[in-house]
Design a protein around this motif. Structure first.
Motif, PDB file in Angstrom:
ATOM      1  N   GLY A  12       0.803  -1.213   0.000  1.00 41.80           N
ATOM      2  CA  GLY A  12       0.000   0.000   0.000  1.00 41.80           C
ATOM      3  C   GLY A  12       0.836   1.262   0.000  1.00 41.80           C
ATOM      4  N   GLU A  13       2.115   1.135  -0.345  1.00 43.86           N
ATOM      5  CA  GLU A  13       3.026   2.275  -0.355  1.00 43.86           C
ATOM      6  C   GLU A  13       3.148   2.835  -1.772  1.00 43.86           C
ATOM      7  OE1 GLU A  13       4.820   3.621   2.354  1.00 43.86           O
ATOM      8  OE2 GLU A  13       3.551   2.319   3.550  1.00 43.86           O
ATOM      9  N   GLY A  14       3.378   4.126  -1.866  1.00 46.24           N
ATOM     10  CA  GLY A  14       3.523   4.766  -3.168  1.00 46.24           C
ATOM     11  C   GLY A  14       4.962   4.930  -3.611  1.00 46.24           C
ATOM     12  N   GLY A  15       5.907   4.805  -2.711  1.00 43.62           N
ATOM     13  CA  GLY A  15       7.313   5.011  -3.061  1.00 43.62           C
ATOM     14  C   GLY A  15       8.061   3.711  -3.217  1.00 43.62           C
ATOM     15  N   LEU A  16       9.362   3.769  -2.947  1.00 38.78           N
ATOM     16  CA  LEU A  16      10.210   2.588  -3.104  1.00 38.78           C
ATOM     17  C   LEU A  16      10.662   1.987  -1.778  1.00 38.78           C
ATOM     18  CD1 LEU A  16      12.468   3.919  -5.992  1.00 38.78           C
ATOM     19  CD2 LEU A  16      10.563   2.325  -6.161  1.00 38.78           C
ATOM     20  N   ALA A  17      10.280   2.582  -0.675  1.00 37.20           N
ATOM     21  CA  ALA A  17      10.802   2.185   0.632  1.00 37.20           C
ATOM     22  C   ALA A  17      10.491   0.743   1.023  1.00 37.20           C
ATOM     23  CB  ALA A  17      10.276   3.127   1.718  1.00 37.20           C
TER      24      ALA A  17
END
Length: 116
Positions: A12-17
């Protein structure tokens, strides 16, 4: 890097983390890129290095993380010979590919496949 973004979206994350796969250049377009992702070891060194049994060997190779048992010691990170254990700095726990194949759907060059 679309495969990396796709992997992070699993959480559910939008970045690359939170990506369990890492793609980086090895010298520009002429030299290509390298993909670092869990290769599904038959005898995972990350599992052997875990003092709490938080990493459980998968039937088809690789491991699954039991997050509730993980103490965030980082032994698995240091034990992986190819550097395929990524780290979730927010949760202080490892991120390891679960071989779901989601990333393969987002590789525009067809480089990634999931062999079973």
């Amino acid at each position: 890097m679309s495969c990396m973004f796709a992997c992070s979206r699993r959480f559910g994350e939008g970045g690359l983390a939170k990506s369990a796969i890492h793609v980086s250049s090895i010298g520009g377009v002429e030299r290509g890129y390298k993909v670092v992702v869990c290769r599904g070891c038959e005898e995972p060194s990350c599992e052997a290095a875990c003092p709490t049994g938080a990493l459980v060997k998968r039937k088809d190779g690789g491991v699954i993380l039991n997050s509730s048992k993980c103490i965030g010691c980082g032994n698995c990170l240091r034990a992986c010979p190819i550097g395929a254990v990524m780290w979730d700095y927010e949760m202080n726990k490892p991120i390891i590919c679960v071989h779901c194949g989601y990333c393969t759907n987002y590789c525009p060059y067809g480089v990634l496949i999931l062999a079973r």
